[in-house]
Design a protein around this motif. Structure first.
Motif, PDB file in Angstrom:
ATOM      1  N   PRO A   1     -18.470  42.320 -22.082  1.00  0.00           N
ATOM      2  CA  PRO A   1     -17.275  41.650 -22.399  1.00  0.00           C
ATOM      3  C   PRO A   1     -18.004  40.483 -23.300  1.00  0.00           C
ATOM      4  CG  PRO A   1     -17.269  41.936 -20.111  1.00  0.00           C
ATOM      5  CD  PRO A   1     -18.760  42.611 -20.633  1.00  0.00           C
ATOM      6  N   LEU A   2     -17.297  40.072 -24.284  1.00  0.00           N
ATOM      7  CA  LEU A   2     -17.241  38.854 -25.455  1.00  0.00           C
ATOM      8  C   LEU A   2     -17.448  37.544 -24.542  1.00  0.00           C
ATOM      9  CD1 LEU A   2     -18.804  38.305 -28.155  1.00  0.00           C
ATOM     10  CD2 LEU A   2     -16.324  38.471 -29.032  1.00  0.00           C
ATOM     11  N   VAL A   3     -18.289  36.858 -24.229  1.00  0.00           N
ATOM     12  CA  VAL A   3     -18.198  35.536 -23.854  1.00  0.00           C
ATOM     13  C   VAL A   3     -17.798  34.366 -24.780  1.00  0.00           C
ATOM     14  CG1 VAL A   3     -19.650  33.427 -22.822  1.00  0.00           C
ATOM     15  CG2 VAL A   3     -20.361  35.912 -22.296  1.00  0.00           C
ATOM     16  N   ARG A   4     -18.332  34.581 -26.033  1.00  0.00           N
ATOM     17  CA  ARG A   4     -17.898  33.572 -27.046  1.00  0.00           C
ATOM     18  C   ARG A   4     -16.973  34.075 -28.131  1.00  0.00           C
ATOM     19  NH1 ARG A   4     -20.891  28.987 -26.939  1.00  0.00           N
ATOM     20  NH2 ARG A   4     -19.388  28.305 -28.283  1.00  0.00           N
ATOM     21  N   ASP A   5     -15.951  34.446 -27.910  1.00  0.00           N
ATOM     22  CA  ASP A   5     -14.916  34.746 -28.676  1.00  0.00           C
ATOM     23  C   ASP A   5     -14.419  33.630 -29.647  1.00  0.00           C
ATOM     24  OD1 ASP A   5     -13.819  33.982 -26.495  1.00  0.00           O
ATOM     25  OD2 ASP A   5     -11.858  35.078 -26.682  1.00  0.00           O
ATOM     26  N   ASP A   6     -14.671  32.384 -29.231  1.00  0.00           N
ATOM     27  CA  ASP A   6     -14.382  31.334 -29.926  1.00  0.00           C
ATOM     28  C   ASP A   6     -15.141  31.126 -31.451  1.00  0.00           C
ATOM     29  OD1 ASP A   6     -16.505  30.804 -27.884  1.00  0.00           O
ATOM     30  OD2 ASP A   6     -16.508  28.661 -28.887  1.00  0.00           O
TER      31      ASP A   6
ATOM     32  N   GLU B   1     -16.446  32.006 -34.674  1.00  0.00           N
ATOM     33  CA  GLU B   1     -15.842  33.024 -35.659  1.00  0.00           C
ATOM     34  C   GLU B   1     -17.121  34.009 -35.820  1.00  0.00           C
ATOM     35  OE1 GLU B   1     -13.927  32.330 -40.025  1.00  0.00           O
ATOM     36  OE2 GLU B   1     -13.716  30.557 -38.484  1.00  0.00           O
ATOM     37  N   GLY B   2     -16.389  35.352 -36.196  1.00  0.00           N
ATOM     38  CA  GLY B   2     -17.000  36.428 -36.623  1.00  0.00           C
ATOM     39  C   GLY B   2     -18.112  37.084 -35.527  1.00  0.00           C
ATOM     40  N   ARG B   3     -17.962  36.467 -34.654  1.00  0.00           N
ATOM     41  CA  ARG B   3     -18.978  36.954 -33.254  1.00  0.00           C
ATOM     42  C   ARG B   3     -18.367  38.177 -32.619  1.00  0.00           C
ATOM     43  NH1 ARG B   3     -23.311  35.451 -30.695  1.00  0.00           N
ATOM     44  NH2 ARG B   3     -23.768  33.598 -32.597  1.00  0.00           N
ATOM     45  N   THR B   4     -19.363  39.339 -32.669  1.00  0.00           N
ATOM     46  CA  THR B   4     -19.010  40.400 -31.838  1.00  0.00           C
ATOM     47  C   THR B   4     -19.967  40.590 -30.710  1.00  0.00           C
ATOM     48  OG1 THR B   4     -20.256  41.586 -33.291  1.00  0.00           O
ATOM     49  CG2 THR B   4     -18.079  41.533 -33.927  1.00  0.00           C
TER      50      THR B   4
END
Ligand code: MCN
Ligand code: CUM
Length: 795
Positions: A157-162, A164-167
């Protein structure tokens, strides 16, 4: 040189009141031992309101809705603030000390258990706390990332979807050393050993938890902020930037601090919420966290999973060392270290030895846990580095079937090799490693202990002898390499000698228990000959002290101590010009002895510093270019870190039936260069050794697979008491720092850095007859017992 502390003649501890360095009793103790300290929670301002934080019960969840209406209607409640209220103020997110952002109150989703969700302001603490139960939050629970080893999996799961551009959950890759030279060194080796070493998540857990009182004056625009801060000036600057308030209108006051241990370096959401609370309510607002809030949400320490490889010749000459580290930084990258050092000073991992090649690599990741990582007397991750290399050396000694003391002695950096390039980017200033090691071996009676161990082993008893010989780098730092959020890591000092010969020295660092009010007065006293009781040390109040970066990384003595020595010399030089005029002679004809200038060849013709101070404020005609009064200020930019080191020995006994480890003896021989106050140094060492026993045997912040923190109270997070620690034995050698104005190196973190490896190495040594070669901290009875059954992880 001295032997064991309990061999001291106590009467010799205070031979006379020292005028400079020596065993001066702590100036701050009369107020502390009478209960007259002034800690944050002692401060009560007229009309003050109280804040309380609602925290997330889960580790990862989207916020669907927050209903605050019932809480707002409760008696005594003045306001309830949520993330949505902070967004228009641009305060829902604030920068961290590592150029990331952290949430003040959740706006989108919760990223760790205990994260801040809402803030209640009420007339008293009870009303505020009670109202938390009337806030209704609907959570849409998400799967969390808890195990750092799985954080980079494709399906994590993606922790830091806040952001930008982070996958993915990757933060940063960092490396040091020379991979090619290390490969070449390994290619030559007769022996190569691999070992995984885990330094688990622990917590500084200072006796006083964190808190703040904000008092905003809407008429004048002044913000007075009382806070538990190790770095008041840096906090003021960051708050000015974040809150958009003018810096000269912010007055930070850091009162007495009940322990920091790196826990009070960062800026926590609670501090920001107290400020917002005061601005919206028009009243002072106090926020003070409780123990569980402290353990669950404020800066933790370590969480390094280290893969080590060590290479040597069969006769024990060290050739190469590799470290490959996975670092768990939690949900926000809030580590507090100089900008160019995202793995802190892990560059110290080659330790105290010469190598043909070393290579270190650290990869940091986000997980659904509280942020932090650099805290708990770590010297910016030297704790991890020293633990790593000292465990690896012992692991190699097992493989070579060689005595671990002998292996170390064979590979130490020699005194004439300093200044020494450690091949990982750092230049050690000075050291006499073999001398210190042999001194320690003599004090502990190493050969006799090995004999005793052999006898016990023959009887089937488990006794261990563990060694750690660590080198630290403290005193960040030269401004050309080291900054935090762009602020160069220098410190100012101001010294003023009053007409009657009493002095005030103002410093930019902030004691949390280290006795700066005593020891910084001693530096002035040593340099100018005024007795330390006549010197007041002012710290912790930004309006009254010069700018500087604060106390952490044991930088106070190396940086601020240097500033204080230099400002005192500046005053002494000015005093010389005035004395020359008073004595109607030339300044070159004067000679200094502690406390006065006198005419060379005529010791009776002289002026004391007190006489000169009075004249400087009087009516005499001052020499050309000299202004009135006797004062000066400096800012000190150290040329390098200082490199304290130590030889630590730990003797343990293990109960075969239960796996319980008893630390029977512990000897710490430290070298911190010039010793300002040996009593304070011993206190620092004793405290750090207790930390070491805690980490090695008891302390861990663990999580279950849902992300529930299992170490959120002192029922679960065990810290050592006098029952778990032995009667400490200490000794020292003195190798001055060649570049520090008084030759001093830091000491505040040495024992925490050095002791865990000695204890764990001792446990492994005790378990050797059972075939054990490794065990991870904490060595709880259960873990030790498992290892005894052959289940130690890794094998
Ligand atoms: N000292 C000395 N001679 C030397 C070196 C130091 O007499 N050669 C004295 C100093 O004058 C100071 C004390 O020892 O009074 C510690 O000095 P230093 O090594 O410069 O460390 P700092 O003052 O910068 O303290 C910071 C360090 C850190 S980073 C942590 S973490 C930690 C530690 O101090 N936190 C502590 N020790 C602590 N001790 C207490 N009681 N409380 C904490 O929170
Ligand atoms: Cu790393 S704990 Mo101290 O440096 O405050």
């Amino acid at each position: 040189e001295q032997g064991r502390i309990h061999d001291h003649n106590p009467a010799a501890d205070h031979p006379e009141r020292p005028v400079g360095f020596g065993r001066l009793q702590r100036k701050e103790d009369p107020r502390f031992i009478r209960g007259q300290g002034n800690y944050l929670d002692d401060i009560v301002l007229p009309g003050m309101l109280h804040g309380a934080i609602l925290r997330a019960p889960v580790a990862h969840a989207r916020i669907v809705s927050i209903d605050t209406s019932e809480a707002l209607a409760r008696p005594g409640v003045r306001a309830v603030i949520t993330g949505k209220d902070l967004e228009p103020l641009n305060l829902a997110w604030i920068p961290t000390l590592s150029y990331d952002v952290q949430s003040v109150l959740v706006t989108d989703k919760v990223r760790f258990q205990g994260q801040e969700v809402a803030f209640v302001i009420a007339d008293d603490r009870y009303a505020a706390r009670d109202a938390l139960e009337s806030i209704y939050v609907e959570y849409d629970i998400l799967p969390p990332v808890i195990d750092a080893r799985k954080a980079l999996d494709a399906d994590a799961p993606l922790v830091r979807d806040d952001l930008e551009g982070r996958t993915d959950n990757h933060i940063v890759d960092w490396e040091c050393g020379d991979a090619g030279a290390t490969d070449a060194a390994f290619a030559k080796a007769d022996v190569v050993v691999k070992q995984e070493i885990v330094y688990p998540r622990v917590h500084p857990a200072p006796m006083e938890t964190c808190g703040a009182i904000a008092d905003f004056n809407a008429v004048t625009g002044d913000l007075t902020l009382y806070e538990t801060s190790q770095a008041p000036h840096a906090h003021r600057t960051v708050i000015a930037m974040v809150a958009g308030l003018p810096e000269h209108k912010i007055h930070v006051i850091s009162p007495d601090i009940g322990g920091g241990f790196g826990n009070k370096v960062g800026i926590y959401p609670g501090y920001v919420l107290a400020i917002v609370g005061s601005i919206v309510s028009g009243k002072p607002v106090k926020w003070m966290e409780d123990r569980s809030e402290n353990l669950m949400s404020t800066s933790f320490a370590r969480d390094y999973i280290m893969q080590g490889e060590i290479a040597a010749t069969k006769d024990g000459r060290l050739l190469g060392l590799r470290a490959d580290v996975l670092a768990d930084h939690g949900a926000f990258n809030g580590t507090a270290q100089p900008t160019k050092y995202p793995a802190g000073f892990f560059n110290l991992f080659p330790g105290s030895y010469t190598w043909e090649g070393v290579y270190g690599k650290v990869t940091s990741v986000y997980t659904n846990k509280a942020p932090g990582g650099v805290a708990y007397a770590c010297s910016f991750r030297v704790t991890e580095a020293a633990y790593f290399v000292e465990r690896m050396i012992d692991r190699l000694a097992i493989e070579l079937d060689m005595d671990p003391a002998e292996l170390r002695l064979k590979n130490f950096i020699a005194p004439e090799q300093f200044p020494y390039d450690n091949k990982a980017g750092f230049e050690y200033d000075s050291g006499q490693y073999e001398k210190t090691m042999r001194h320690a071996m003599g004090l502990i009676g190493y050969d006799e202990l090995r004999q005793e161990q052999a006898d016990k082993r023959a009887r089937g008893e488990l006794m261990g002898i563990g060694i750690s010989f660590f080198t630290e780098g403290v005193g960040a730092g030269p401004r050309k390499h080291m900054d935090i959020l762009g602020l160069g890591m220098n410190d100012g000092a101001e010294l003023r000698i009053h007409p009657t010969g009493k002095a005030v020295v103002r410093i930019s660092v902030q004691s949390q228990g280290q006795a700066h009010e005593t020891t910084f007065a001693q530096i002035v006293a040593e340099e100018i000959g005024i007795p330390p009781e006549d010197i007041e040390v002012v710290h912790g109040i930004t309006d009254q002290t010069p700018f500087g970066l604060g106390t952490y990384g044991s930088r106070s003595t190396p940086v601020s101590g240097g500033a204080v020595a230099l400002v005192t010399r500046k005053v002494r030089d000015k005093a010389r010009l005035i004395a020359a005029a008073m004595l109607e002679t030339r300044p070159e004809d004067l000679e200094w002895e502690k406390g006065r200038w006198f005419v060379k060849g005529d010791p009776t013709a002289g002026k004391t510093i007190q006489e000169i101070a009075l004249a400087a404020h009087g009516t005499m005609e001052l020499p050309e270019g000299v202004d009135g009064n006797l004062d000066a200020e400096v800012t000190y930019d150290p040329p390098n870190l200082t490199y304290p080191y130590g030889a630590y020995f730990c003797v343990t006994d293990i109960d075969k039936g239960t796996g319980k480890v008893t630390v029977r003896r512990f000897l710490a021989v430290d070298d911190c260069g010039t010793r300002i106050n040996p009593m304070v140094i011993e206190g620092q060492v004793h405290g750090g050794l207790a930390d070491g026993v805690g980490m090695a045997l008891m302390e861990i912040i663990e999580f279950d697979e849902d992300g529930n923190c299992l170490g959120g109270s002192f029922m679960d997070y065990l810290i050592p008491t006098s029952m778990e620690v032995p009667d400490w034995e200490t000794g020292f050698t003195v190798t001055e720092s060649p570049h520090h104005p008084i030759g001093a190196k830091g000491i505040g973190e040495s024992a925490t850095v050095g002791s865990p490896a000695a204890i764990v190495n001792s446990v492994i040594d005790a378990l050797r007859p059972l075939g054990v070669t490794a065990i991870d901290m904490p060595c709880t009875p259960a873990r030790v017992w498992e290892a005894m059954q052959g289940n130690a992880r890794p094998p």
